[in-house]
Write an enzyme that holds these catalytic residues in place. Structure first.
Site, PDB file in Angstrom:
ATOM      1  N   ALA A  95      16.136  26.467 -41.965  1.00 58.04           N
ATOM      2  CA  ALA A  95      16.298  25.054 -41.607  1.00 58.04           C
ATOM      3  C   ALA A  95      15.305  24.214 -42.389  1.00 58.04           C
ATOM      4  O   ALA A  95      14.162  24.623 -42.598  1.00 58.04           O
ATOM      5  CB  ALA A  95      16.056  24.874 -40.111  1.00 58.04           C
TER       6      ALA A  95
ATOM      7  N   HIS B  88      -3.229  56.122  -4.938  1.00 62.93           N
ATOM      8  CA  HIS B  88      -4.086  57.196  -5.417  1.00 62.93           C
ATOM      9  C   HIS B  88      -3.236  58.364  -5.886  1.00 62.93           C
ATOM     10  O   HIS B  88      -2.253  58.691  -5.218  1.00 62.93           O
ATOM     11  CB  HIS B  88      -5.006  57.654  -4.278  1.00 62.93           C
ATOM     12  CG  HIS B  88      -5.912  58.778  -4.669  1.00 62.93           C
ATOM     13  ND1 HIS B  88      -7.003  58.584  -5.474  1.00 62.93           N
ATOM     14  CD2 HIS B  88      -5.857  60.101  -4.371  1.00 62.93           C
ATOM     15  CE1 HIS B  88      -7.603  59.746  -5.672  1.00 62.93           C
ATOM     16  NE2 HIS B  88      -6.924  60.686  -5.016  1.00 62.93           N
TER      17      HIS B  88
HETATM   18  P1  FAD Z   1       7.338  34.181 -34.763  1.00 62.60           P
HETATM   19  O1  FAD Z   1       7.484  35.428 -33.988  1.00 62.60           O
HETATM   20  O2  FAD Z   1       6.544  34.203 -36.004  1.00 62.60           O
HETATM   21  O3  FAD Z   1       8.823  33.700 -35.084  1.00 62.60           O
HETATM   22  C1  FAD Z   1       9.092  32.591 -35.877  1.00 62.60           C
HETATM   23  C2  FAD Z   1      10.514  32.725 -36.412  1.00 62.60           C
HETATM   24  O4  FAD Z   1      10.873  31.515 -37.058  1.00 62.60           O
HETATM   25  C3  FAD Z   1      10.654  33.825 -37.463  1.00 62.60           C
HETATM   26  O5  FAD Z   1      11.716  34.668 -37.101  1.00 62.60           O
HETATM   27  C4  FAD Z   1      10.975  33.076 -38.760  1.00 62.60           C
HETATM   28  O6  FAD Z   1      11.854  33.780 -39.605  1.00 62.60           O
HETATM   29  C5  FAD Z   1      11.621  31.810 -38.207  1.00 62.60           C
HETATM   30  N1  FAD Z   1      11.509  30.654 -39.100  1.00 62.60           N
HETATM   31  C6  FAD Z   1      10.384  30.126 -39.634  1.00 62.60           C
HETATM   32  N2  FAD Z   1      10.672  29.032 -40.348  1.00 62.60           N
HETATM   33  C7  FAD Z   1      12.023  28.849 -40.254  1.00 62.60           C
HETATM   34  C8  FAD Z   1      12.909  27.882 -40.763  1.00 62.60           C
HETATM   35  N3  FAD Z   1      12.502  26.863 -41.514  1.00 62.60           N
HETATM   36  N4  FAD Z   1      14.224  28.012 -40.474  1.00 62.60           N
HETATM   37  C9  FAD Z   1      14.663  29.044 -39.714  1.00 62.60           C
HETATM   38  N5  FAD Z   1      13.865  29.978 -39.186  1.00 62.60           N
HETATM   39  C10 FAD Z   1      12.552  29.885 -39.459  1.00 62.60           C
HETATM   40  N6  FAD Z   1       1.319  39.534 -29.962  1.00 62.60           N
HETATM   41  C11 FAD Z   1       1.244  40.054 -28.723  1.00 62.60           C
HETATM   42  O7  FAD Z   1       1.317  39.314 -27.741  1.00 62.60           O
HETATM   43  N7  FAD Z   1       1.102  41.413 -28.534  1.00 62.60           N
HETATM   44  C12 FAD Z   1       1.023  42.263 -29.571  1.00 62.60           C
HETATM   45  O8  FAD Z   1       0.900  43.482 -29.361  1.00 62.60           O
HETATM   46  C13 FAD Z   1       1.085  41.737 -30.889  1.00 62.60           C
HETATM   47  N8  FAD Z   1       1.015  42.561 -31.942  1.00 62.60           N
HETATM   48  C14 FAD Z   1       1.135  42.034 -33.203  1.00 62.60           C
HETATM   49  C15 FAD Z   1       1.058  42.903 -34.287  1.00 62.60           C
HETATM   50  C16 FAD Z   1       1.164  42.414 -35.565  1.00 62.60           C
HETATM   51  C17 FAD Z   1       1.098  43.370 -36.744  1.00 62.60           C
HETATM   52  C18 FAD Z   1       1.376  41.015 -35.781  1.00 62.60           C
HETATM   53  C19 FAD Z   1       1.542  40.467 -37.164  1.00 62.60           C
HETATM   54  C20 FAD Z   1       1.439  40.151 -34.708  1.00 62.60           C
HETATM   55  C21 FAD Z   1       1.313  40.651 -33.408  1.00 62.60           C
HETATM   56  N9  FAD Z   1       1.349  39.811 -32.295  1.00 62.60           N
HETATM   57  C22 FAD Z   1       1.246  40.336 -31.044  1.00 62.60           C
HETATM   58  C23 FAD Z   1       1.505  38.358 -32.426  1.00 62.60           C
HETATM   59  C24 FAD Z   1       2.984  37.936 -32.161  1.00 62.60           C
HETATM   60  O9  FAD Z   1       3.819  38.612 -33.078  1.00 62.60           O
HETATM   61  C25 FAD Z   1       3.130  36.435 -32.303  1.00 62.60           C
HETATM   62  O10 FAD Z   1       2.207  35.775 -31.456  1.00 62.60           O
HETATM   63  C26 FAD Z   1       4.535  35.999 -31.925  1.00 62.60           C
HETATM   64  O11 FAD Z   1       5.515  36.632 -32.714  1.00 62.60           O
HETATM   65  C27 FAD Z   1       4.670  34.479 -32.073  1.00 62.60           C
HETATM   66  O12 FAD Z   1       5.955  34.081 -31.729  1.00 62.60           O
HETATM   67  P2  FAD Z   1       6.598  32.737 -32.327  1.00 62.60           P
HETATM   68  O13 FAD Z   1       7.925  32.621 -31.665  1.00 62.60           O
HETATM   69  O14 FAD Z   1       5.647  31.629 -32.205  1.00 62.60           O
HETATM   70  O15 FAD Z   1       6.749  32.991 -33.886  1.00 62.60           O
END
Ligand code: FAD
Ligand code: NAD
Length: 465
Positions: A119, A444
């Site tokens: 988007a 427990h």
């Molecule tokens: P995201 O999950 O980053 O999703 C954003 C989405 O938007 C993506 O799919 C992307 O493709 C899409 N997007 C972006 N721009 C556009 C656009 N212009 N048009 C269309 N689509 C778009 N958190 C925990 O709570 N527990 C854990 O154990 C944990 N482990 C993790 C391990 C790793 C290795 C990493 C990297 C992160 C981890 N996290 C964990 C953090 C967690 O992944 C994030 O906090 C979470 O995914 C954030 O969610 P979000 O919806 O904000 O964004």
């Protein structure tokens, strides 16, 4: 060119975006979600789920390796053990695939329209998406930005070749013999530990004086000890300087000012994540920021009317469950319900060995906020279930107001303690007092008895210590 007009447009189908869209659909809002990649976002595809799969596989493999030593206290002896990392990764990919399908099915069930593509904002109410079947324009009354975050790249160590991000690390099918990890935070230690158990020789380079610098020393010490047992070399107060010309060694300045060369097959850079706010026209909107993050109020409203932001794009803590809670709240607000962010605690778990949980205030944070406190700490070495699971390291700690016994925070470190986080969050959310925790019968033998005992300890009459 096709055009869709809808009530709610959600950009990004990570944990924040897809939960927001599902709830909006349930509430009868005409909702569209746009996702550039696979549904589930960072968490499901390259974050929480794949990392926990790899950590679990490494844990199992590490346990069998320990059984080969003949020193297993339970008397189990394994003659030989091997791991086929390509198969492990295929297993992990299978789990991710099932969950991708699950998210799509839930969105469909909630009658959310899914548009695949990136988007890009034309203005605050209109985006365009380049889809496989051509340009799609979407106009919405309300827009939710849920574009998430991406790994920070260091100028001296650009990603590519042997220098990898967590995304690449979670798909390696060949085990690096020597792995150097720059950044001893959540990802660096979770994955560094997993690779050490799988058999890599791991060195962690951390700029601060302690790994996991956001946690207090008492919580981190058992993790440091275990890293030592696993043979992980940890350099704290160290600065990663530059790659060698051959690209297979890292120059590091250690805390005492010495220069060292660390040879590696793979260099994993995990020095934090930054919000994804470029490349989709977000930068052209007049949105206020807090540092690099989109600034939101207690209803996740940005500075532009009709535009909300949720999840990692809005800043710390960058955790999936925070993004989901924000997403659910925003959907309800858009549907006309009275909601505001009133959560008392966002539990955080570090899936290291042992695991660390925090919820609410640590003793230092409570004191800094001016509270007179009482603290109860109960060690797993006095818990029967922990003994039977060879996991006596660690403790549960409860922090409460000294005057009212209101619980302000709960922390724990220990093998498998992540599952206690529900107890912690519920206690804080419900305004529990020490007497509530102490008066709740905990089954427990379970490690959860340490929660009850920590509260009893704070009240001055622990039973099992
Ligand atoms: P995201 O999950 O980053 O999703 C954003 C989405 O938007 C993506 O799919 C992307 O493709 C899409 N997007 C972006 N721009 C556009 C656009 N212009 N048009 C269309 N689509 C778009 N958190 C925990 O709570 N527990 C854990 O154990 C944990 N482990 C993790 C391990 C790793 C290795 C990493 C990297 C992160 C981890 N996290 C964990 C953090 C967690 O992944 C994030 O906090 C979470 O995914 C954030 O969610 P979000 O919806 O904000 O964004
Ligand atoms: P982090 O903030 O947890 O850790 C980054 C570490 O790198 C810090 O300790 C920092 O001091 C260090 N650092 C920064 N610059 C450095 C440099 N130049 N040289 C050496 N060290 C340096 O970040 P992360 O591990 O990349 O994780 C990003 C986010 O993802 C986390 O903040 C967390 O919100 C989320 N996450 C959560 C979980 C979980 O909930 N279990 C797991 C993984 C990731």
């Amino acid at each position: 060119m096709k055009e869709i007009v809808c009530k709610l447009l959600v950009i990004g189908a990570g944990p924040g975006g897809y939960v927001c869209a599902i709830r909006a659909g349930q509430l009868g809002l005409d909702t569209v979600i746009v996702e550039a990649d696979r549904p589930g976002g960072t968490c499901l595809n390259v974050g929480c789920i794949p990392s926990k799969a790899l950590i679990h596989a490494a844990e199992e493999f590490g346990a069998t390796k320990q059984m080969m030593t003949g020193k297993n206290a339970m008397g189990i002896r394994v003659e030989a053990t091997t791991i086929d990392l390509a198969r492990t990764i295929a297993w992990k990919d299978g789990i991710v695939g099932r969950l991708n399908g699950g998210v799509s099915a839930l969105l469909q069930k909630a009658r959310v329209k899914i548009v695949h593509g990136r988007a890009s904002f034309r203005d605050g109410k209109t985006v365009e998406v380049e889809t496989e079947v051509g340009l799609q324009v979407i106009r919405a009354e309300t827009v939710v930005i849920a574009t998430g975050s991406e790994p920070v790249e260091l100028a001296a160590l650009p990603f590519g070749g042997r220098v990898i991000s967590s995304t690449v690390a979670l798909s390696l099918t060949d085990l690096p013999k020597k792995l150097v990890v720059v950044g001893g935070g959540y990802i660096g230690l979770e994955l560094g530990t997993a690779f050490a158990k799988l058999g890599s020789e791991v060195t962690v380079v951390e700029a601060m004086q302690q790994v996991l610098p956001q946690y207090d020393g008492d919580l981190v010490r058992p993790v440091q000890r275990r890293l030592g047992e696993l043979g992980v070399r940890v350099l704290t107060g160290a600065k990663a300087k530059a790659l060698s010309d051959s690209g297979d060694a890292l120059a590091v300045e250690t805390a005492d000012g010495q220069q060292q060369q660390l040879a590696f097959d793979r260099l994993l850079v995990t020095v934090g994540r930054r919000p994804r706010t470029t490349g989709s026209g977000i930068e052209d909107l007049d949105l206020d920021r807090t540092g690099p993050y989109l600034r939101v109020d207690d209803r996740c409203r940005t500075s532009m009317r009709g535009i909300y932001a949720i999840g990692d794009v809005t800043g710390e803590p960058m955790l999936a469950h925070r993004a989901m809670a924000q997403g659910e709240m925003v959907a309800e607000i858009v549907a006309g319900k009275k909601r505001a962010w009133d959560k008392r605690a966002i539990p955080a778990i570090c899936f290291t060995d042992p695991e660390i949980i925090t919820a609410g205030l640590s003793p230092d944070e409570a004191r800094a906020q001016g509270y007179a406190i009482r603290v109860g700490q109960f060690p797993f070495s006095a818990n029967g279930r922990a003994m039977t699971m060879l996991s006596e390291e660690g403790f549960v700690r409860v922090v409460a107001r000294a005057d009212t016994n209101l619980v302000l925070g709960m922390q724990a470190v220990g093998v498998g303690v992540s599952e206690l986080s529900a107890d912690f969050a519920l206690a804080l959310e419900m305004g529990a007092r020490l007497e509530d925790l102490a008066g709740t019968i905990h089954a427990h033998p379970t490690r959860s008895e340490a929660v009850q005992e920590a509260a009893l300890k704070a009240l001055g009459h622990a039973l099992h210590i």
